[in-house]
Design a protein around this motif. Sequence first.
Motif, PDB file in Angstrom:
ATOM      1  N   ARG A 112      -8.369 -12.370  -5.144  1.00 17.53           N
ATOM      2  CA  ARG A 112      -6.965 -12.005  -5.209  1.00 17.53           C
ATOM      3  C   ARG A 112      -6.101 -12.966  -6.017  1.00 17.53           C
ATOM      4  NH1 ARG A 112      -6.296  -7.851  -3.170  1.00 17.53           N
ATOM      5  NH2 ARG A 112      -4.040  -7.971  -3.435  1.00 17.53           N
ATOM      6  N   ARG A 242     -14.885  -1.936   0.004  1.00 16.86           N
ATOM      7  CA  ARG A 242     -13.866  -2.685   0.735  1.00 16.86           C
ATOM      8  C   ARG A 242     -14.340  -3.009   2.156  1.00 16.86           C
ATOM      9  NH1 ARG A 242      -7.586  -1.016   0.738  1.00 16.86           N
ATOM     10  NH2 ARG A 242      -8.399   0.974   1.469  1.00 16.86           N
ATOM     11  N   GLN A 246     -14.527  -6.618   3.810  1.00 17.36           N
ATOM     12  CA  GLN A 246     -13.875  -6.818   5.107  1.00 17.36           C
ATOM     13  C   GLN A 246     -14.847  -7.438   6.098  1.00 17.36           C
ATOM     14  OE1 GLN A 246     -10.475  -5.661   6.329  1.00 17.36           O
ATOM     15  NE2 GLN A 246     -11.171  -7.293   7.696  1.00 17.36           N
ATOM     16  N   HIS A 284      -7.741 -17.478   1.205  1.00 17.19           N
ATOM     17  CA  HIS A 284      -7.197 -16.112   1.134  1.00 17.19           C
ATOM     18  C   HIS A 284      -7.493 -15.452  -0.215  1.00 17.19           C
ATOM     19  CE1 HIS A 284      -5.129 -16.572   4.983  1.00 17.19           C
ATOM     20  NE2 HIS A 284      -4.720 -17.751   4.558  1.00 17.19           N
ATOM     21  N   ARG A 287      -9.240 -11.833   1.126  1.00 17.23           N
ATOM     22  CA  ARG A 287      -8.187 -11.103   1.851  1.00 17.23           C
ATOM     23  C   ARG A 287      -6.917 -11.928   1.780  1.00 17.23           C
ATOM     24  NH1 ARG A 287      -9.523  -9.558   7.843  1.00 17.23           N
ATOM     25  NH2 ARG A 287      -9.359 -11.824   8.157  1.00 17.23           N
ATOM     26  N   GLY A 291      -2.905  -9.653   4.295  1.00 19.33           N
ATOM     27  CA  GLY A 291      -3.950  -8.777   4.817  1.00 19.33           C
ATOM     28  C   GLY A 291      -4.563  -7.845   3.795  1.00 19.33           C
ATOM     29  N   ILE A 293      -6.808  -6.299   0.974  1.00 16.40           N
ATOM     30  CA  ILE A 293      -8.155  -6.443   0.428  1.00 16.40           C
ATOM     31  C   ILE A 293      -8.333  -5.365  -0.636  1.00 16.40           C
ATOM     32  CG2 ILE A 293     -10.637  -6.250   0.876  1.00 16.40           C
ATOM     33  CD1 ILE A 293     -10.259  -7.376   3.581  1.00 16.40           C
TER      34      ILE A 293
END
Length: 338
Positions: A112, A242, A246, A284, A287, A291, A293
């Motif tokens: 991310r 995903r 997760q 992070h 994720r 929150g 993802i």
Amino acid sequence: MTDLTRRQALLLTLAGSIPLISGSSRSFAATRKVTVALDWTVNTNHIGLFVARDKGFYREAGLEVDILPYSDTGAGTLVANRVADFGINGTISLFTQKTAGADLKAFYAVVRSETGRLVFNAARGEIKSPRDLDGLTYGGFGGAWENALISTIIRHDGGKGNFETVTLGTSAYEALANGSVDFTLEVSTWEGVEAELKGVKQRGFVYADHGVPDEHTTLISSSEAYLRANPELASSFVQATRLGYQFAVDHPDDAATLLIAANKDALTNPALIHASLKALIGGHYLRGQDGAIGTMDPAKMEAIGSYLFAAGILHDADGKIVSHRPEFAGYFSNGYLN
């Protein structure tokens, strides 16, 4: 994986040297068997794919997924030429290849935010801020993007942005350790973790702290032709993927053990895998703190695209620097995550 260390720099070189395959006749007839090309040798950035495959998430979605081994041909090139259905690639690779005419579209953000760091030996007390890098020697990987990145970082701190470059590839890390070069780039969640496990003391600079926009360093892409022909399949694939990421975030020890078991010949240092995944989760990167993802931030994609355009990194199909800012909104879509 800007995830611009050895991986992205070498992939950009490959992308520029391997021509598109013209006249590909592969059909996109309805099928539930898909292929995914990796951007580098197996590492923790890929963990969600292997979890989704080996935990049965793809099977539950009605998919048979073949994760292709890394080859000298970059994943973006394989996808754009219909050799692979999906591929892992870096954001910089996506923007450079698509601007040059490759049929690519990103639809999932694996990592991310920026994991790359400009690093140097901790004992170099005279390096207190980026401007102190002026005139020093950089151990590099041969990508044009590297020069723009490092110059921006130095100039943002008030320096001139002048430094010497020695192209070394993966041997840059050894050269840094023995003092042959003054600084290099690394992925904090992989090479950085490995250095820490070895007791190598480093300091460094975060790109986003010094004038370079943050980015999703690692994406999953397909060709627009494939996505148009297989929208439901693509959606099934990305949602199952995903679930894999997760699971990796929620059950890191199980996920790391699974990744190692699936790649015994390539992943011979279990401590590195577990520590790297811990770093990805703790920072992070897989994720977000919100929150999220998988979803791509349009503002983040636009910002890095604009930076690449302004830096003269983006070239058209004829190899000329593009003179008009491309419509970056067409380079990606979050629509397959819904």
